[in-house]
Design an enzyme around this catalytic site. Structure first.
Site, PDB file in Angstrom:
ATOM      1  N   PHE A 128       0.814  -1.055  -0.078  1.00 50.06           N
ATOM      2  CA  PHE A 128       0.035   0.004  -0.109  1.00 50.06           C
ATOM      3  C   PHE A 128       0.744   1.208  -0.038  1.00 50.06           C
ATOM      4  O   PHE A 128       1.996   1.380   0.730  1.00 50.06           O
ATOM      5  CB  PHE A 128      -0.958   0.032   1.228  1.00 50.06           C
ATOM      6  CG  PHE A 128      -1.754   1.244   1.199  1.00 50.06           C
ATOM      7  CD1 PHE A 128      -2.842   1.311   0.287  1.00 50.06           C
ATOM      8  CD2 PHE A 128      -1.550   2.181   2.061  1.00 50.06           C
ATOM      9  CE1 PHE A 128      -3.881   2.491   0.348  1.00 50.06           C
ATOM     10  CE2 PHE A 128      -2.348   3.368   2.247  1.00 50.06           C
ATOM     11  CZ  PHE A 128      -3.495   3.698   1.287  1.00 50.06           C
ATOM     12  N   ASP A 215       9.137   2.710   1.313  1.00 45.65           N
ATOM     13  CA  ASP A 215       8.014   3.496   2.020  1.00 45.65           C
ATOM     14  C   ASP A 215       8.214   3.221   3.398  1.00 45.65           C
ATOM     15  O   ASP A 215       7.520   2.057   3.945  1.00 45.65           O
ATOM     16  CB  ASP A 215       6.950   3.013   1.133  1.00 45.65           C
ATOM     17  CG  ASP A 215       5.590   3.496   1.762  1.00 45.65           C
ATOM     18  OD1 ASP A 215       5.688   4.493   2.754  1.00 45.65           O
ATOM     19  OD2 ASP A 215       4.592   3.740   1.255  1.00 45.65           O
ATOM     20  N   LYS A 244       3.012   9.841   8.403  1.00 44.15           N
ATOM     21  CA  LYS A 244       2.084   9.482   9.442  1.00 44.15           C
ATOM     22  C   LYS A 244       2.770  10.107  10.676  1.00 44.15           C
ATOM     23  O   LYS A 244       2.188  11.041  11.219  1.00 44.15           O
ATOM     24  CB  LYS A 244       2.144   8.000   9.369  1.00 44.15           C
ATOM     25  CG  LYS A 244       1.072   7.721   8.387  1.00 44.15           C
ATOM     26  CD  LYS A 244       0.771   6.247   8.712  1.00 44.15           C
ATOM     27  CE  LYS A 244      -0.594   5.783   7.993  1.00 44.15           C
ATOM     28  NZ  LYS A 244      -0.284   5.125   6.521  1.00 44.15           N
TER      29      LYS A 244
END
Ligand code: PLP
Length: 390
Positions: A128, A215, A244
């Site tokens: 993702f 990532d 995040k």
């Protein structure tokens, strides 16, 4: 729920009004232990005074000027982040997807500079990378792409964790110029790769002249018990995307680069109006400084081990539990069948959890978690699993 919102979320019917540390309170004053941190965002917990002070002081001084001018706090943040990540340069944006978009553009610019006509990027099945078109095209989960075609070309998938499969996929596509992977699949179910996966990818990328792009949007900023998950393997990527937990809830993302990758973007080739503005950078700088001062990276490793051990003990003998796994405070309990309803059951017991990949309970508690909170999570989940399985 208001009809004025586009219905792209299936929200739980609860509204939180206040938070402090690991705790949240809803509008009725009910208290909840937050074992999700707003999806790995509030690593320092809610309403952390260092972040609150940094944001309010910066808001009184200056919120935004744009990247037409120098921004002191952005330069200081870039230096601190590069120092902890072993990288050289930072580009600031506002989300994880945007950080990955920057990484994708760096890979393409890098390929283009080497005369590759249609540069390809190797990505992992089940991965993702975000919801923007480039990021969703890089994403391995078909559900994220369904209905949004035509997707962006130039992504080639290989099985997560299998470096040799990446090597042969790249060799079948001679225009390959980069690999983009998560160190641990987050949304994909807290899936850990075979040991040595990143190290082997690093060797393959070095041998082929491909960029290794990681990532670390979910795994970064101390979550796994190192500043960045690749550091468990002693691997340094060429490009790293983070977001995040970077601003503890203030929106900010970054794409870090080194070596040739750090030269790929030239003036005018990429940008963001908001990216790296004084407000967001002040929050992120306060996060980095607090994590260093309070030893929260080491704490995540210690508390994560403790949490996994207590979960294993509390869930022992429950035949519906396949496995407790994770690294640091990125923790999963895999169930033997789909278990989405456990989120609501946990909420009713005052505990915030998440279920991803259908049957994986995902815990991403704040790094400031104490032993008493670990106990509460383990006890509540043990009761919950018993009730759910009855
Ligand atoms: C959450 C996430 C993203 C997307 O981040 P946004 O801020 O929602 O755009 C990208 N990659 C990974 C690994 C993530 O966990």
């Amino acid at each position: 729920m208001s009809d004025a919102l586009i219905k792209n979320y299936a929200r739980l019917d609860v509204t939180f009004r206040r938070g402090e540390g690991v705790w949240l309170w809803d509008e009725e004053g009910r208290q909840y232990l937050d074992a999700l941190s707003g999806i790995a965002v509030c690593g320092l917990g809610h309403a952390h005074p260092a972040v609150a002070d940094a944001v309010s002081e910066q808001a009184r001084a200056l919120v935004h000027t744009s990247n037409l001018y120098r921004i002191g706090v952005q330069e200081r943040l870039a230096e601190r982040l590069c120092a902890v990540a072993g990288m050289e340069r930072a580009f600031f944006c506002n989300s994880g997807a945007e950080a990955n978009e920057a990484a994708i553009k760096i890979a393409r610019a890098h390929g283009s500079r080497r005369g590759v006509e249609a540069p390809a990027i190797l990505v992992a099945e089940g991965s993702f990378h975000g919801r923007t078109l480039g990021a969703l095209s890089a994403t391995g989960n078909p559900k994220v792409k369904a209905g949004f075609g035509p997707i962006v070309e130039g992504f080639v998938q290989a099985p997560f964790g299998d470096a040799e499969a990446f090597e042969s996929a790249g060799d079948r596509h001679p225009d390959t110029c980069a690999v983009l992977v998560e160190p641990i699949l987050g949304e994909g179910g807290v899936t850990m790769p075979q040991p040595g996966f990143l190290r082997r990818l690093r060797e393959i990328c070095d041998a082929r002249g491909w960029l290794l792009m990681l990532d670390e949007v979910q795994t970064g900023m101390g979550r796994t018990g190192q500043w960045f998950a690749c550091q468990h393997d002693g691997v340094r990527p060429d490009v790293m995307s983070i977001a995040k937990a970077l601003g503890n809830g203030v929106p900010i993302g970054a794409c870090l680069a080194r070596g040739e990758a750090a030269e790929a973007l030239q003036p005018g080739s990429h940008g963001s109006t908001f990216g790296g503005n004084p407000l967001a950078c002040s929050a992120a700088l306060a996060v980095v400084e607090t994590m260093e001062r309070d030893g929260l990276v080491e704490a995540a490793a210690v508390k994560g081990r403790h949490l996994r051990k207590r979960l294993e003990e509390a869930l022992a003998g429950q035949n519906c539990v396949v496995e407790v796994r994770g690294q640091g405070l990125m923790v999963a309990i895999e169930m033997n069948r789909s278990c989405g309803e456990m989120v609501g059951m946990a909420l009713a017991r005052g505990l915030l959890i998440n279920v991803t990949a259908e049957r994986v309970i995902r815990l991403l508690p704040p790094l400031i978690l104490e032993d008493e909170h670990v106990e509460r999570i383990a006890q509540t989940l043990a009761e919950l699993v018993r009730e759910w399985n009855a």
